[in-house]
Design an enzyme around this catalytic site. Structure first.
Site, PDB file in Angstrom:
ATOM      1  N   ASP A 174      29.705  50.844   8.158  1.00  8.65           N
ATOM      2  CA  ASP A 174      30.734  51.734   8.693  1.00  8.65           C
ATOM      3  C   ASP A 174      30.668  53.128   8.071  1.00  8.65           C
ATOM      4  O   ASP A 174      31.625  53.891   8.135  1.00  8.65           O
ATOM      5  CB  ASP A 174      32.132  51.131   8.490  1.00  8.65           C
ATOM      6  CG  ASP A 174      33.182  51.804   9.366  1.00  8.65           C
ATOM      7  OD1 ASP A 174      32.825  52.242  10.466  1.00  8.65           O
ATOM      8  OD2 ASP A 174      34.337  51.905   8.930  1.00  8.65           O
ATOM      9  N   ASP A 212      27.591  48.062  14.972  1.00  6.74           N
ATOM     10  CA  ASP A 212      27.556  49.483  14.598  1.00  6.74           C
ATOM     11  C   ASP A 212      26.362  49.890  13.754  1.00  6.74           C
ATOM     12  O   ASP A 212      26.210  51.068  13.427  1.00  6.74           O
ATOM     13  CB  ASP A 212      28.829  49.895  13.856  1.00  6.74           C
ATOM     14  CG  ASP A 212      30.047  49.915  14.754  1.00  6.74           C
ATOM     15  OD1 ASP A 212      29.881  49.917  15.973  1.00  6.74           O
ATOM     16  OD2 ASP A 212      31.159  49.909  14.230  1.00  6.74           O
ATOM     17  N   ASP A 364      44.068  46.792  14.877  1.00  8.50           N
ATOM     18  CA  ASP A 364      43.192  47.875  14.450  1.00  8.50           C
ATOM     19  C   ASP A 364      43.825  48.668  13.308  1.00  8.50           C
ATOM     20  O   ASP A 364      43.189  49.534  12.733  1.00  8.50           O
ATOM     21  CB  ASP A 364      42.924  48.840  15.603  1.00  8.50           C
ATOM     22  CG  ASP A 364      42.237  48.175  16.771  1.00  8.50           C
ATOM     23  OD1 ASP A 364      41.397  47.296  16.532  1.00  8.50           O
ATOM     24  OD2 ASP A 364      42.529  48.526  17.926  1.00  8.50           O
TER      25      ASP A 364
END
Length: 383
Positions: A174, A212, A364
């Site tokens: 991330d 990601d 989230d």
């Protein structure tokens, strides 16, 4: 960091829900909006010795995978399209299993068991807790990773069902954002993957490799990116060597992020075009883009990627029933709905599965703490 378009707050590893009940509305209205980061820690098994347990303190950060807003950049390479392959030509991928595996431990199941009298319980139990979801492995604990993986894969094999596993421990995960963490370096990561693969057994399993890790690699220097991609290519080979029945999918971001040719150029460097390491790509993890948009995007990525005609795609449909918000909101946005139920039978050429990689109802960070199950949010998605 660039405004994210999909944050995956993954927390641990323990979850997975079974029975693909009927489809619950999909592609209804949101268009191809751009979502931003979302926390997603579906299924957590990281802190467990042998069998998973969903406590949020069990693993370091299972966190958001971020998908940056689309801003296509110049391509490094333009791979040639896959030969003789169209969306209507690919045969469904053969499988001997009867469906996807639902892990018996997850935050949503914990909540359902603890709140039998809650008026939201029936809806959440039937529409979320009763369906298969991915099991995340986000804690870099080499001593226990093999046993934790084996606990899931052996349970899936005993039921004749396919587990979905998410290794999420790449270094610089991330890019230092909400889901920062991972292995201390690529040598440690490679060793962790060796131990992860040792727990796979010989049964069918789907591996969603490092959300990601490719789409968000712009934060790395050229050298760091090349090293990461080499480790990802190695990871795919190690997993498929350990379990030839494993299917490994690589990070394609989502339809609201990078241009397909740019994403494909990176994916090729990461080993996604090689049958020795890859079965294709995954998209929309922890995001909201409609299934129709993802199907079109994934096919375009596969065409640019090249590789064998057998390469396909899997799509996270856990929260995309109303598409992405038009205003780009990514943090527990209102008005979202569950997408298509998880299934290995999509009826769509080159689309191998619809999966719930992020567990619906895990926040989230706006409706609840990042990665924690939030019943009000789950109920809004499911009703």
């Amino acid at each position: 960091m660039v405004a994210a378009a999909s944050v995956v707050v993954a927390v641990g590893t323990a979850t997975g829900l079974l029975t693909a009940l009927g489809s619950s509305g999909d592609d209804g209205g949101g268009g191809a909006g751009r979502a931003g980061p979302q926390a997603s820690r579906s299924v957590r098994l990281d802190a467990l010795p042998v069998s998973p347990s969903p406590s949020s303190t069990s693993s370091p950060s299972a966190e958001p995978s971020r998908s940056a807003s689309p801003s296509p950049t110049a391509l490094r390479a333009t791979p040639t399209p896959s030969p003789k392959r169209t969306s209507a030509q690919q045969e469904p991928r053969p499988t001997t299993a009867t469906g996807l595996y639902r892990h018996p431990d997850s935050q949503v199941l914990d909540w359902v068991r603890a709140h039998p009298g809650d008026p939201r319980q029936d809806v959440i139990a039937s529409r979320i807790a009763g369906r298969p979801a991915a099991v995340w492995f986000t804690d870099h604990t080499p001593a226990t990773i093999t046993a934790r993986v084996r606990a899931v894969t052996s349970a899936g094999a005993a039921q004749g069902r396919v587990p979905v596993l998410v290794p999420y421990a790449i270094p610089d995960r991330d890019c230092g954002g909400h889901s920062e963490g991972g292995a201390p370096g690529l040598d440690a990561y490679d060793a962790w993957i060796d131990r992860f693969a040792a727990g796979l057994g010989s049964g069918e399993v789907i591996v969603v490799l490092e959300p990601d890790s490719v789409a968000q690699s712009e934060c790395l220097s050229d050298g760091e990116r090349a090293d990461r991609f080499a480790s990802l290519a190695r990871a795919g080979r190690v997993i498929k060597d350990a379990d030839p029945a494993a299917r490994v999918y690589y990070d394609a971001g989502h339809s609201g992020w990078h241009a397909p040719a740019q994403q494909a150029a990176w994916l090729k460097q990461a080993g996604a075009a090689s049958a020795d390491s890859s079965d294709g790509v995954f998209s929309n993890v922890s995001n909201f883009h409609t299934t129709a948009d993802e199907v079109a995007y994934d096919r375009a990525v596969l065409d640019s990627l090249g590789g064998p005609p057998s390469l396909g795609a899997v799509i996270d449909t856990s929260r995309n029933g109303n598409g992405a918000p038009s205003d780009g909101q990514w943090c527990d946005p209102a008005g979202r709905k569950l997408g298509r139920a998880p299934t290995l039978t999509t009826g769509m050429g080159r689309i191998d599965a619809y999966l719930w990689v992020k567990l619906p109802g895990e926040s989230d960070g706006c409706r609840g703490e990042p990665g924690t199950f939030t019943p009000s949010y789950a109920y809004d998605l499911a009703r």
